[in-house]
Enzyme design. Structure first.
Site, PDB file in Angstrom:
ATOM      1  N   ALA A 154       0.831  -1.202   0.000  1.00  0.00           N
ATOM      2  CA  ALA A 154       0.000   0.000   0.000  1.00  0.00           C
ATOM      3  C   ALA A 154       0.868   1.255   0.000  1.00  0.00           C
ATOM      4  CB  ALA A 154      -0.935  -0.001   1.203  1.00  0.00           C
ATOM      5  N   TYR A 155       1.869   1.279   0.858  1.00  0.00           N
ATOM      6  CA  TYR A 155       2.762   2.432   0.919  1.00  0.00           C
ATOM      7  C   TYR A 155       3.478   2.624  -0.418  1.00  0.00           C
ATOM      8  CZ  TYR A 155       6.395   5.589   2.620  1.00  0.00           C
ATOM      9  OH  TYR A 155       7.232   6.663   2.802  1.00  0.00           O
ATOM     10  N   SER A 156       4.030   1.540  -0.967  1.00  0.00           N
ATOM     11  CA  SER A 156       4.760   1.625  -2.238  1.00  0.00           C
ATOM     12  C   SER A 156       3.842   2.100  -3.356  1.00  0.00           C
ATOM     13  CB  SER A 156       5.365   0.261  -2.593  1.00  0.00           C
ATOM     14  OG  SER A 156       6.282  -0.173  -1.612  1.00  0.00           O
ATOM     15  N   SER A 158       1.017   3.797  -3.109  1.00  0.00           N
ATOM     16  CA  SER A 158       0.580   5.183  -2.914  1.00  0.00           C
ATOM     17  C   SER A 158       1.673   6.168  -3.319  1.00  0.00           C
ATOM     18  CB  SER A 158       0.171   5.414  -1.456  1.00  0.00           C
ATOM     19  OG  SER A 158       1.288   5.385  -0.572  1.00  0.00           O
TER      20      SER A 158
END
Length: 248
Positions: A154-156, A158
């Site tokens: 999710a972080y990557s 986003s």
């Protein structure tokens, strides 16, 4: 410390109460400007503004809530008249998990803060900058958005989207003196590490040829320059701060 010229300019820094956001706000004040710290933690933002002094103010805002962003823009303009620079620093990491185990609610939350919130801020502030004929937008992405960190989908994802949004908006504003760029730091030791597992922190460190994490002040130095008039021919660009990890 080199002296940058942000004299007489005003910046909004999201996530400005602590970590990278605070370091960036501090450098902009040291460069002669004033800042408004946007943060969902109203108490922390007020305290940070007090420490920064008379050239700092605080506004409570949840960037993942479009109406909250709209209200924050109106309040900021009432207080400071202009928004010359917007630094989108608010962000969360989300949990460390495989894609097939990633909690759906956590995925949505990461996207709401890191991507949607940044979009809301740009959507509201860009027209003001067009109207005044000058502005600088700096988005805090991550090297994870270029490389894709395992167990951080999710972080990557986003942050990859933030990079793409930066490129699009930079082109859309290229006809006026509004520059839009992003920075892609490798891991920088801030309170955000508390959201990560020790194994993931060690993984990130092992990827950095310099063998150390970055500092908030190193990020702030580049971001502050990107907010100045000297950043005149770079837009839609990606600036690395990765200790040698990312070289493309």
């Amino acid at each position: 410390m080199n002296q940058l010229d942000f004299q007489g300019r005003h910046a909004v820094v999201t996530g400005g109460a602590a970590g990278l956001g605070y370091a960036i706000a501090e450098r902009l004040v040291q460069s002669g400007g004033s800042v408004t710290l946007w943060d969902r933690d109203a108490s922390a933002a007020q305290q940070a503004a007090l420490v920064l002094g008379a050239k700092a103010a605080a506004v409570e805002v949840d960037v993942s809530d479009y109406l909250s962003v709209q209200a924050a823009v109106k309040r900021t303009v009432r207080q400071s008249a202009r928004i010359d620079a917007l630094v989108n620093g608010a962000g969360i990491t989300g949990p460390n998990a495989k894609v097939w185990d990633y909690p759906l609610d956590a995925w949505r939350q990461v996207m709401d803060v890191n991507l949607n919130g940044l979009f809301y801020c740009c959507r509201e502030v860009a027209p003001l900058m067009r109207a005044q004929g000058w502005g600088r937008i700096v988005n805090i992405a991550s090297v994870a958005g270029k490389d894709g960190n395992p167990n951080a989908s999710a972080y990557s994802a986003s942050k990859a989207a933030v990079i793409a949004l930066t490129k699009s908006l930079g082109k859309e504003l290229a006809d006026v003196d509004v520059r839009v760029n992003c920075v892609t730091p490798a891991a920088v030791r801030t309170a955000i590490f508390e959201q990560m597992s020790p194994e993931h922190i060690q993984f990130m460190l092992g990827k950095i040829p310099m063998g150390r994490f970055g500092t908030p002040q190193e990020v702030a130095a580049l971001v502050a320059w990107l907010c100045t008039e000297e950043c005149s021919f770079s837009t839609g660009a990606v600036f690395d701060l990765s200790g040698g990890r990312s070289t493309y």
